[in-house]
Structure formats: C-alpha cells, structure tokens
Design an enzyme around this catalytic site. Structure first.
Site, PDB file in Angstrom:
ATOM      1  N   ASP A  96     -27.723   1.160 -18.015  1.00 21.24           N
ATOM      2  CA  ASP A  96     -29.023   1.621 -18.457  1.00 21.24           C
ATOM      3  C   ASP A  96     -30.085   0.751 -17.787  1.00 21.24           C
ATOM      4  OD1 ASP A  96     -31.006   2.746 -20.138  1.00 21.24           O
ATOM      5  OD2 ASP A  96     -29.551   2.885 -21.765  1.00 21.24           O
ATOM      6  N   ASP A 196     -34.077   4.761 -18.152  1.00 18.02           N
ATOM      7  CA  ASP A 196     -34.827   4.898 -19.399  1.00 18.02           C
ATOM      8  C   ASP A 196     -36.238   5.438 -19.132  1.00 18.02           C
ATOM      9  OD1 ASP A 196     -34.834   4.195 -22.294  1.00 18.02           O
ATOM     10  OD2 ASP A 196     -36.468   2.854 -21.719  1.00 18.02           O
ATOM     11  N   GLU A 248     -33.846   9.826 -18.218  1.00 17.35           N
ATOM     12  CA  GLU A 248     -34.290  10.224 -19.556  1.00 17.35           C
ATOM     13  C   GLU A 248     -35.733  10.689 -19.434  1.00 17.35           C
ATOM     14  OE1 GLU A 248     -34.738   8.473 -24.074  1.00 17.35           O
ATOM     15  OE2 GLU A 248     -35.480   7.344 -22.375  1.00 17.35           O
ATOM     16  N   HIS A 322     -28.321   7.098 -29.209  1.00 18.96           N
ATOM     17  CA  HIS A 322     -28.686   5.993 -30.097  1.00 18.96           C
ATOM     18  C   HIS A 322     -30.083   6.138 -30.701  1.00 18.96           C
ATOM     19  CE1 HIS A 322     -30.443   5.309 -26.247  1.00 18.96           C
ATOM     20  NE2 HIS A 322     -31.232   4.384 -26.765  1.00 18.96           N
ATOM     21  N   ASP A 323     -30.820   7.182 -30.310  1.00 15.14           N
ATOM     22  CA  ASP A 323     -32.160   7.407 -30.863  1.00 15.14           C
ATOM     23  C   ASP A 323     -32.185   8.594 -31.820  1.00 15.14           C
ATOM     24  OD1 ASP A 323     -33.224   5.415 -29.190  1.00 15.14           O
ATOM     25  OD2 ASP A 323     -33.681   6.852 -27.598  1.00 15.14           O
TER      26      ASP A 323
HETATM   27  O1  TEU Z   1     -36.265   6.202 -25.640  1.00  9.52           O
HETATM   28  C1  TEU Z   1     -37.393   6.920 -25.294  1.00  9.52           C
HETATM   29  C2  TEU Z   1     -38.048   7.688 -26.353  1.00  9.52           C
HETATM   30  O2  TEU Z   1     -39.231   7.961 -26.268  1.00  9.52           O
HETATM   31  C3  TEU Z   1     -37.344   8.193 -27.515  1.00  9.52           C
HETATM   32  O3  TEU Z   1     -36.084   8.584 -27.488  1.00  9.52           O
HETATM   33  C4  TEU Z   1     -37.760   7.458 -28.723  1.00  9.52           C
HETATM   34  O4  TEU Z   1     -36.803   6.572 -29.191  1.00  9.52           O
HETATM   35  C5  TEU Z   1     -38.045   8.487 -29.762  1.00  9.52           C
HETATM   36  O5  TEU Z   1     -38.885   9.445 -29.214  1.00  9.52           O
HETATM   37  C6  TEU Z   1     -38.725   7.874 -30.887  1.00  9.52           C
HETATM   38  O6  TEU Z   1     -39.054   8.875 -31.807  1.00  9.52           O
HETATM   39  C7  TEU Z   1     -35.819   5.195 -24.807  1.00  9.52           C
HETATM   40  C8  TEU Z   1     -34.612   4.529 -25.405  1.00  9.52           C
HETATM   41  O7  TEU Z   1     -33.567   5.451 -25.480  1.00  9.52           O
HETATM   42  C9  TEU Z   1     -34.986   3.938 -26.724  1.00  9.52           C
HETATM   43  O8  TEU Z   1     -33.893   3.396 -27.413  1.00  9.52           O
HETATM   44  C10 TEU Z   1     -36.029   2.884 -26.458  1.00  9.52           C
HETATM   45  O9  TEU Z   1     -36.502   2.382 -27.677  1.00  9.52           O
HETATM   46  C11 TEU Z   1     -37.208   3.432 -25.654  1.00  9.52           C
HETATM   47  O10 TEU Z   1     -36.806   4.216 -24.552  1.00  9.52           O
HETATM   48  C12 TEU Z   1     -38.009   2.301 -25.085  1.00  9.52           C
HETATM   49  O11 TEU Z   1     -37.280   1.645 -24.101  1.00  9.52           O
END
Ligand code: TEU
Length: 552
Positions: A96, A196, A248, A322-323
C-alpha cells in the site's frame, strides 16, 4: 507471470490478522504463519495495508518513514522472509503506497515546521485569508481541511486527519522522492501496489472556496492527475511488466476510471471505486442508518460493468475493506441466514468482470461486532464523528447505533482463527476488542465444514481460473427493476453464465431468459444443495444464489 484477470487478491490488515509475539498487535510474522491457509483459499496476491513507521493515528496511513518497518509489525528481515515464503506458494505481495500525504511526524514535515522553505514547498502551506483558513474545504474525517501553524503564520492542507499533511505533487522533487520509495520496494521483490487515494493528488493551482460542497470537486480527479500517474508508471512499476497496480479512487467517474485503467493509457492495472457502497447513505451522508437501495445497487454495478467493458478499463471488485463495515451485516443477513447470504453476496461479486478482492475474515462470514460503547472504538474517523454528532445534539444511543453500522472499526476487529480466548488471534489483550461471536464463526470451524463460506469462496476463486467466461465475458443485467433479485448474464465465445442472486428472505419467483433448445445448462455452484435446474421460471428461497453454465 500471473494473469490479473484470473487472479483474486486477499487484503490483510496486519494489525488485526495474527499476533505472533503476543503483544496484542498482529504482525508480519503472523502473516507468514498463515500463508498456508491463504494458499488453501487459492488467492494469488496479498495486499498488505501500511506497516511503515507511523504514529498510528490512522493505523499506518499516516506514514513517518516509508522505507522502514514499524517495530509493532516486525523487521525488514521479517518482510523479506514474507516475500520469499509467499513466492514459494506462488502468492505475490502487494504494498500500500500512501503518496497523497505523509504523517506530520515525517522528517519532511518536521523540517517544514522548523522553517525550511524547501520543505514547506513539499506540502500545501498557504497564508490564511481575512483571519481564516485559505479555503472553506472540509476534511474527510470531519472539521476543516486546513490546520493553522501559529509560528509560521500559515495553514497546511490535510484532506484527512490533522496529522496527515497533503503533499505538493506540483513539486518535481516531491514526485522524484515518491518514485524513489516505490522503486525501493520494487527492488525488494514486491509484485504489486495499491495506491491510496491516488485520484486526490492533483490540487488546482488557485485554491478557492467551494460554494456548494466540501471542496472535493476541486481536487477529485484533479487537473494533472493523469499526467502524474503516467509519470509514476513510467518511472517506477512500468519498468516491470509483471507488477500489477490498483488505484483507490475516491468519488471518481467512470470516464476517469477508464483512463486510469485502460492499458493503452499506461497508468494503472485497475481501479477501486466506491459508488456501490454509498447505496446506504442518506442523501450522500455516510453517518446515517438507512436501509440500502437495492435497485440503485444493481444500476451502479450495471453502469460500471458495461461502461468499463466498453471503454477497455478494468474494475477491482470488492464488498469489503478496512474502511467498510462487514458485507454480511450490511447487505446480507448476519443472523438466521448468515451462511446463505454471505455466499450469495460472494457469488454476486465474484462472477462479475474485474479482479475480486477478499478482505480478511470475509471468507468466513465475519460480522460487524456491534460495539455498544465508544470506548470500544479506535478509529480516528469514528471518534471524530462521535464528537461531531454529539455536538450537533444527537443522543449517545443514536450515535452508537450509526457507528455500529458504519464505523470503519466494524471490519478492523481481530481475525477469528479458532474458538479459544481472543479467537486465537493473540494471547495478550488485543488492541481492539473482538466480535463476541468468534466461538462459532472462525477459521478452524470453516475449514472443517465442506459447506462453509470459506469453501464457497475457494470454489468461486477456482471458477475464475477454470472458465474464461468469468474473467473475459461481457455483462448484461437481467430485469433491472426486479425488487429482490440481482441476476446477470456473462457471455464469452460459446460459453454463457447466468447468475441469479436473491437478496432477501422469503420466496420469490424469477423469470430467466429463454434458452435456445440446442443449448444445455448445468449448475456450477449454488448455496442450497438442491437448487432448481434452469427453466423459464424458477423459485428462489431466502438468499438463494445459483450460477448456471450454458453451453452448446
Ligand atoms: O481511504 C480513503 C477514503 O477516503 C475512504 O475510504 C475513507 O476512509 C472513507 O471515505 C471515510 O468515510 C484511504 C484508506 O483506505 C483509509 O484507511 C485512510 O484512512 C485514508 O485513505 C487516508 O489515508
């Protein structure tokens, strides 16, 4: 070389996967210990979420040193063993890369704070206007997207937490430094990268207030994003054609995603988009507890399947990460029909065109933990929103109800390996509580039961390798307006699949497309032992899901 069109990728959140040294945190040795399990599932790549040195404000997405491993996860020697051991099992490691922002503890940011102009230009430091922030943009984790630094008399931009400062991609030296990081990991033998929020890296030159929204329209798929990704490709992973990449893409569009992932553009292999996971938002608002809009879910998938096929792009397929909350608790049924609905959701996704991702625990049907107290939560976004909603006057009880459906911690609870204390994840106190149902939902149980969700995933992963139509077929939605059934057809040369998925309880009748009499049909897999053979009208039981193979 692996064919990414036939591959399945398994996502590991190392902190919650397996704790090899009993300190309460999962680690890299823990991943090594479970490689045989992953090989048995049949996956091709492991995507590891960040394990670099980090203050862990956002569980590693706040990177302080991109080339070092955070001691809670182990050492570089552990990582090298992991790559080798994975390779021995024909599994590639994907890392990542968090290149939109760094932790404010990163030495670049620290030097910027010390007044070094060169490093201030690594980030987006701006003067405020009329005693307030440079723009009215909002952070994705709540509150303003700008943080004031008194002694510099400037603000810096952070689209995420205050401790995650956005990098200035206009600065060539920043880009070169980031490419060097990607190169560094390529040399260690990694086989892929997940980038990311890569579609947020390009901010406009002139920053202005957003009169309607939170500012995202200015930096999402921003002005130079395609040229930056092309350059990243050319200077790093593009030099090794075996490497696969996934971007992403936050709040993106299909047209941009075609450009990001069409091979002729030399950008990325595939893309994640999130539109299908916003069907349970209330008018765009994540922090709400409404039922999901099933018809919209089908329309969104249909749009992304057909448009990406037309434009030569490639989707990453996923329900979980994970989100996101656990899918069986979200669009399935995590009580009486957990087994059937988890398999049905898996079939719906895995038979589409794209590369499927399985998030740890999804393959055994792990559920949301249903935490009852804010003290159980660890996620910065959830805790921020708890405070925001409380300030807005919402009752604690209602906030907890929303968090128990939407919090990112729903998927971050430790993996259930067996029914022993802490689910066999650790002998210490885990960093985040487990879901209470680990005694019945766990890997040991799943491996022993031929009818388990695990074995269903294993079969789906294999079908993608066995049948070209799964990887390469086109996609046609059947009966778009049907209120309970998500059915579609895939065609490739003389093979066809008809995939029928009932998303609800109860019994429903469903009309299948009429078949030419010269065609034969068989059931490739289903989640009931006695599903009906193909006919013009079939009856589906709760969450029943059937894959018909039609051939001549
Ligand atoms: O996530 C990006 C992101 O905007 C979302 O998935 C976010 O967690 C969600 O919209 C919140 O409601 C990535 C990563 O996957 C995440 O874990 C990180 O916190 C984020 O970027 C920042 O690096």
């Amino acid at each position: 070389m692996k064919d990414f069109k036939k591959a399945t990728i398994y996502q590991i959140y190392p902190k919650s996967f397996y704790d090899s040294n009993d300190d309460g945190f999962g680690d890299l040795q823990g991943v090594i210990a479970k490689l045989d399990y992953l090989q048995q599932l049949g996956i091709d790549y492991i995507w590891l979420t960040p394990f670099y040195v980090s203050p862990q404000k956002d569980n590693g997405y706040d990177v302080a040193d991109y080339k070092m491993i955070d001691p809670i996860f182990g050492t570089m020697a552990d990582f090298e063993i992991l790559c080798k051991e994975a390779e021995n099992r024909e599994i590639g490691i994907m890392l990542d890369m968090v290149l939109n922002h760094t932790s404010t503890k990163h030495e670049w940011f620290q030097k910027a704070l010390d007044g070094e102009k060169k490093y201030q230009d690594y980030y987006l430091f701006k003067r405020g206007k009329n005693d307030s922030a440079p723009t009215n943009w909002l952070s994705k984790f709540g509150g303003p997207a700008w943080q004031n630094v008194d002694h510099l008399d400037m603000y810096y931009l952070h689209l995420f937490d205050q401790t995650q400062a956005d990098l200035n991609w206009r600065n060539e030296e920043v880009r070169e430094n980031l490419y060097d990081i990607v190169d560094y990991w390529m040399k260690k033998g990694v086989m892929g990268f997940r980038f990311d929020v890569i579609n947020l890296i390009s901010k406009p030159l002139m920053l202005e207030d957003d009169q309607e929204g939170d500012g995202k329209k200015f930096y999402t798929d921003g002005p130079d994003v395609h040229s930056y990704i092309k350059e990243l490709n050319e200077k790093t992973f593009g030099k090794n054609k075996d490497i696969i990449t996934v971007g992403e893409m936050s709040s993106t569009t299909v047209d941009n995603c075609i450009r990001y992932s069409n091979p002729s553009e030399n950008e990325l292999t595939m893309v994640f988009n999130f539109h299908h996971l916003k069907v349970d938002y209330a008018e765009g608002e994540k922090w709400s507890a409404v039922d999901f809009d099933f018809i919209n879910l089908k329309k969104i998938f249909n749009h992304w399947q057909t448009e990406m096929i037309k434009g030569g792009g490639w989707n990453a397929l996923f329900w979980c990460n994970h989100d996101q909350p656990r899918i069986v608790s979200r669009f399935g049924n995590d009580t009486k029909y957990r087994l059937q609905s988890a398999k049905m959701l898996a079939t719906t996704l895995h038979m589409m065109r794209g590369t499927p991702y399985v998030y740890q625990g999804e393959e055994i049907g792990m559920t949301n933990p249903c935490f009852q107290s804010i003290d159980d939560y660890r996620d910065v976004e959830s805790i921020n929103y708890y405070r925001i909603l409380e300030r807005e006057g919402m009752s604690k009880q209602d906030i907890i109800k929303i968090l128990s459906k939407k919090s990112r911690d729903n998927s971050r609870t430790p993996m259930h390996w067996n029914h022993s204390k802490s689910g066999g994840f650790t002998k210490a106190t885990p960093w985040i509580p487990l879901s209470a149902n680990f005694d019945t939902i766990n890997v040991a149980q799943s491996l022993n039961d031929d009818d388990s969700i695990f074995h269903h995933y294993r079969r789906l992963i294999l079908l993608r390798k066995q049948y070209d139509v799964v990887a390469l077929g086109d996609f046609t939605l059947i009966d778009e307006e049907h209120p309970q059934v998500f059915a579609y057809k895939r065609c490739y040369q003389n093979q066809q699949l008809v995939v029928v998925n009932h998303f609800y309880e109860g019994i429903v009748q469903f009309e299948l497309p009429k078949l030419d009499t010269i065609l034969t049909s068989s059931i490739l897999t289903s989640n009931y032992p006695d599903s009906a053979d193909y006919s013009d009208l079939i009856t589906l039981r709760p969450y029943e899901s059937i894959i018909y193979l039609i051939s001549s």
